[in-house]
Write an enzyme that holds these catalytic residues in place. Structure first.
Site, PDB file in Angstrom:
ATOM      1  N   LYS A 272      -0.816 -30.639   3.277  1.00 52.20           N
ATOM      2  CA  LYS A 272      -2.594 -30.715   3.164  1.00 52.20           C
ATOM      3  C   LYS A 272      -2.936 -31.117   4.566  1.00 52.20           C
ATOM      4  O   LYS A 272      -4.132 -31.310   4.604  1.00 52.20           O
ATOM      5  CB  LYS A 272      -3.522 -31.351   2.026  1.00 52.20           C
ATOM      6  CG  LYS A 272      -2.867 -30.179   0.858  1.00 52.20           C
ATOM      7  CD  LYS A 272      -4.861 -30.309   0.111  1.00 52.20           C
ATOM      8  CE  LYS A 272      -5.387 -29.901   0.014  1.00 52.20           C
ATOM      9  NZ  LYS A 272      -5.974 -30.186  -1.238  1.00 52.20           N
TER      10      LYS A 272
ATOM     11  N   CYS B 193     -15.341 -18.725   5.136  1.00 51.34           N
ATOM     12  CA  CYS B 193     -14.438 -19.043   5.968  1.00 51.34           C
ATOM     13  C   CYS B 193     -15.027 -20.525   5.717  1.00 51.34           C
ATOM     14  O   CYS B 193     -15.426 -21.047   5.888  1.00 51.34           O
ATOM     15  CB  CYS B 193     -14.556 -18.977   7.775  1.00 51.34           C
ATOM     16  SG  CYS B 193     -13.278 -20.302   8.394  1.00 51.34           S
TER      17      CYS B 193
ATOM     18  N   GLU C  40     -21.953 -44.277   8.035  1.00 53.30           N
ATOM     19  CA  GLU C  40     -20.934 -43.569   7.540  1.00 53.30           C
ATOM     20  C   GLU C  40     -20.599 -45.347   6.938  1.00 53.30           C
ATOM     21  O   GLU C  40     -20.271 -46.592   7.531  1.00 53.30           O
ATOM     22  CB  GLU C  40     -19.929 -43.582   8.125  1.00 53.30           C
ATOM     23  CG  GLU C  40     -18.521 -43.219   7.382  1.00 53.30           C
ATOM     24  CD  GLU C  40     -18.127 -42.568   5.537  1.00 53.30           C
ATOM     25  OE1 GLU C  40     -18.213 -43.456   4.356  1.00 53.30           O
ATOM     26  OE2 GLU C  40     -19.279 -41.642   5.516  1.00 53.30           O
TER      27      GLU C  40
ATOM     28  N   GLY D  30      -4.761 -14.494  12.937  1.00 56.70           N
ATOM     29  CA  GLY D  30      -5.712 -13.171  12.001  1.00 56.70           C
ATOM     30  C   GLY D  30      -6.782 -14.437  11.989  1.00 56.70           C
ATOM     31  O   GLY D  30      -7.942 -14.287  12.270  1.00 56.70           O
TER      32      GLY D  30
ATOM     33  N   GLN E  86     -14.264 -36.897   1.931  1.00 54.33           N
ATOM     34  CA  GLN E  86     -13.551 -36.617   0.834  1.00 54.33           C
ATOM     35  C   GLN E  86     -11.967 -35.935   1.858  1.00 54.33           C
ATOM     36  O   GLN E  86     -10.649 -35.976   0.805  1.00 54.33           O
ATOM     37  CB  GLN E  86     -13.469 -35.095  -0.726  1.00 54.33           C
ATOM     38  CG  GLN E  86     -15.242 -36.579  -1.193  1.00 54.33           C
ATOM     39  CD  GLN E  86     -14.130 -36.260  -1.901  1.00 54.33           C
ATOM     40  OE1 GLN E  86     -13.244 -36.917  -2.141  1.00 54.33           O
ATOM     41  NE2 GLN E  86     -14.860 -38.008  -2.829  1.00 54.33           N
TER      42      GLN E  86
ATOM     43  N   TYR F 246       0.512  -0.986  -0.089  1.00 53.10           N
ATOM     44  CA  TYR F 246       0.246  -0.216  -0.214  1.00 53.10           C
ATOM     45  C   TYR F 246       0.947   1.440   0.099  1.00 53.10           C
ATOM     46  O   TYR F 246       2.025   1.218  -0.250  1.00 53.10           O
ATOM     47  CB  TYR F 246      -0.826   0.289   1.757  1.00 53.10           C
ATOM     48  CG  TYR F 246      -2.180  -1.502   0.691  1.00 53.10           C
ATOM     49  CD1 TYR F 246      -2.952  -1.102  -0.304  1.00 53.10           C
ATOM     50  CD2 TYR F 246      -2.234  -1.894   2.135  1.00 53.10           C
ATOM     51  CE1 TYR F 246      -3.996  -2.482  -0.207  1.00 53.10           C
ATOM     52  CE2 TYR F 246      -3.024  -3.050   2.152  1.00 53.10           C
ATOM     53  CZ  TYR F 246      -4.161  -3.079   0.597  1.00 53.10           C
ATOM     54  OH  TYR F 246      -4.672  -4.303   0.286  1.00 53.10           O
TER      55      TYR F 246
ATOM     56  N   CYS G 162     -10.436 -17.143   3.335  1.00 59.34           N
ATOM     57  CA  CYS G 162     -11.177 -15.822   4.181  1.00 59.34           C
ATOM     58  C   CYS G 162     -11.125 -14.420   2.585  1.00 59.34           C
ATOM     59  O   CYS G 162     -11.744 -13.723   2.401  1.00 59.34           O
ATOM     60  CB  CYS G 162     -10.675 -15.316   4.956  1.00 59.34           C
ATOM     61  SG  CYS G 162      -9.482 -15.828   5.817  1.00 59.34           S
TER      62      CYS G 162
END
Length: 637
Positions: free
Chosen positions: A425, A357, A407, A315, A415, A170, A345
């Site tokens: 991940k 989110c 289930e 945050g 997934q 900025y 987000c």
């Protein structure tokens, strides 16, 4: 966590612990930048989380410095009343109320501000690429005054601290960096020249608000671009600003060309900027705030213990779970709904104009999505233990419904289990763990290894059936698709058998790219075959950039605008730009999408039960959508 929940004193402020909610855009303001009920509730919940300080998101000091029509504004006295309400809400919940003041400079669009953006030099923003107007010295002096006017308004509104946004590409950052500042006058060139604009802002603010009012500055200590700021340069700039009057420094990184360092995706390590904060902490005398992918209380405490920072900014972690600090302090770590750094987000802000989110569907909807006891207790049968099924099950149970979840696999997660298999991940497992904790907490009976059919539904005879049966992979109709060389994504990700030396991944969407990276980093030579002109469609933009860079670093070949023609025992034939090419491989992995699993719905749709479908069994989409739909249904049954 010996240090994280210890008090800290600086200037005239007493922090009850070391956790700070930094300024993070929600864009829940109205079209004119006014305070809304949604913004009050958003910050009330974050302030009630147990953090010591909440810094309200960047508020524009001037009309040409706005980045979005839903951004907060503080360039007129008419905004003081609304911000007074916001500061009061934050302080009533026991947190120090801070506010960040900001000017976008070149990093905004003419569509938003109805004019060309202004900047130190005639260099356009690397992402927006619109024309810019270099600031004259007279205009610079006017903006300096506007920052000070904004700080005065913040003090009048009742805030306890003002933070000047000097980071993230900025306007102030644009002056500080040789990457964006090529001026030849006293506002360019040397470190002293490039820091002059920031220095004058701090001095002017100090002259208005006095010496005792706490003043913070946020800096991108590193920009990761040619001629960009380095930690060493940033230390010299910070020393200049300390003499000018700042009391705190928040150490971030990145600029308009490197957004992945501003909002780091899951492919980047946790606390990846903490060492920068540590170097600055060694060099300066004022308190240092560390920020950047810190979503674990143990990691936060470690940063403090090493002496790298005095305060920890969380945050996205507190967006994901506004009770994070309280749960961490009480040792309820399994109860924390952890941020997974998916950047939903940020994506939602740019694509939808409001914050959302993946793991917390209540974010930005705190006034809309409210828990209320069920008017009539019902027996609910949930079929499918993926994100949609787990979420609807525990939320309905929390409202006093009697819920049984079925289930067909021996584990829950759907997934998400597959999605969490790769190295980068693994944090997705936190979603599964959180929902399993909630299922236990609210006494949902989970029946695993059980495939539901119409007969079982009749036997259960519930009041409500919720189908969250998910989807199954699409198999292309090409010759050779049934050969042994073709293996499912799951077999590769769960490393069933030796990894192939040469691999073809058919489909360059998010899953295909993740599989390709997993194979490439394991030593396989990988080619991605994709019908569309580019790979990674559907990925959030910052995540896509980092993932594609990693694929390129690992020499993954991209064949776009290409079609799989047939599969042989030792490779595939691909048609690309009218030409056929044979690519040898030991394994072919098909990842071209999924189809909704509606088989059970077709069996029971005409029965007497109240039936709902949620998640991928309607249409294969994202985990975010599945969790949101599960939440909405769980709150409404």
């Amino acid at each position: 966590m010996q240090m994280l929940f210890t008090p800290f004193k600086a200037k005239n402020l007493t922090f009850k612990n070391r956790l700070v909610m930094p300024a993070l855009a929600s864009f829940l303001f109205d079209d004119d930048g006014n305070i809304t009920d949604a913004i009050l509730e958003h910050y009330r919940r974050r302030a009630a989380s147990g953090v010591s300080m909440v810094i309200v998101e960047a508020c524009a000091v001037s009309p040409e410095g706005i980045v979005s029509r839903h951004q907060g504004r503080i360039f007129d006295d008419r905004f003081i009343e609304g911000f007074s309400r916001l500061a009061k809400v934050i302080k009533e919940e026991g947190a120090i109320a801070g506010i960040q003041i900001h000017h976008a400079g070149r990093q905004t669009s003419p569509r938003v501000i109805k004019q060309d953006p202004v900047a130190p030099s005639p260099l356009p923003c690397p992402t927006i690429r619109s024309n810019v107007q270099p600031l004259t010295k007279e205009q610079i002096r006017e903006i300096v005054k506007k920052f000070a006017d904004a700080a005065e308004r913040a003090v009048k509104a009742g805030f306890d601290l003002v933070e000047v946004h000097g980071a993230h590409g900025y306007l102030i950052n644009q002056f500080l960096s040789r990457f964006s500042n090529i001026r030849q006058d006293e506002y360019g060139g040397s470190i002293e020249g490039r820091a002059r604009f920031a220095k004058e802002i701090i001095e002017e603010i100090r002259s208005r608000i006095g010496d005792e009012f706490p003043l913070s500055f946020k800096i991108s200590a590193q920009e990761f671009v040619p001629n960009g700021l380095t930690v060493e340069e940033s230390i010299e700039i910070i020393k200049i600003l300390i003499k000018a009057g700042i009391d705190f420094i928040q150490v971030s990184a990145g600029c308009d060309a490197t957004p992945e360092w501003i909002c780091q995706p899951m492919y980047m390590k946790k606390a990846c900027l903490a060492d920068s904060a540590g170097k600055i902490k060694e060099a300066v005398s004022i308190p240092v705030m560390s920020v950047g992918r810190i979503n674990d209380p143990a990691i936060a405490d470690d940063i403090l213990s090493k002496g790298w920072a005095d305060l920890i900014c969380m945050g996205r972690a507190i967006l994901a779970d506004p009770e994070f600090p309280k749960k961490a302090k009480e040792g309820m770590l399994n109860e924390i709904n952890m941020c997974i750094a998916c950047n939903t987000c940020m994506e939602s802000i740019f694509r939808r104009g409001r914050i959302e989110c993946l793991v917390n569907p209540f974010l930005g909807r705190e006034k809309e999505l409210v828990f209320k006891p069920a008017q009539k207790v019902k027996r609910i049968m949930v079929v499918g233990g993926g994100p949609a099924g787990m979420n609807v099950a525990w939320i309905a149970a929390k409202r006093d419904h009697r819920v049984r979840l079925f289930e067909k696999k021996p584990f829950l997660g759907g997934q998400l289990v597959l999605g969490s298999a790769t190295t980068y991940k693994k944090e997705i497992k936190n979603i599964i763990n959180y929902h399993q904790t909630q299922l236990r907490k609210y006494k949902v009976e989970c029946i695993l290894n059980t495939e539901v059919n119409a007969e079982l539904v009749k036997k259960e005879d519930p009041d409500v059936v919720v189908l969250a049966t998910g989807s199954y992979p699409i198999i292309p109709d090409v010759p050779g698709v049934d050969k042994d060389i073709v293996v499912p994504v799951s077999k590769i990700l769960f490393q069933e058998g030796p990894l192939p030396r040469e691999s073809i991944v058919v489909g360059g969407g998010p899953t295909g790219c993740e599989v390709a990276l997993h194979l490439a980093e394991s030593g396989s030579k990988v080619t991605i075959v994709e019908m569309l002109p580019k790979i990674g469609n559907g990925l959030e933009s910052i995540t896509r950039k980092v993932l594609i860079n990693k694929l390129m670093e690992n020499n993954v070949r991209f064949l776009t605008n290409s079609v799989l023609e047939r599969i042989e025992d030792n490779g595939v034939w691909v048609k690309s730009k009218g030409k056929e090419e044979f690519i040898p491989a030991e394994r072919v992995i098909i990842s071209i999408g999924n189809r909704p699993d509606t088989r059970l719905y077709e069996q029971i749709k005409d029965m007497k039960y109240e039936i709902y479908q949620i998640g991928d069994c309607i249409e294969p989409r994202s985990a975010k959508t599945a969790i949101y739909e599960g939440t909405v249904l769980g709150l409404s049954i």
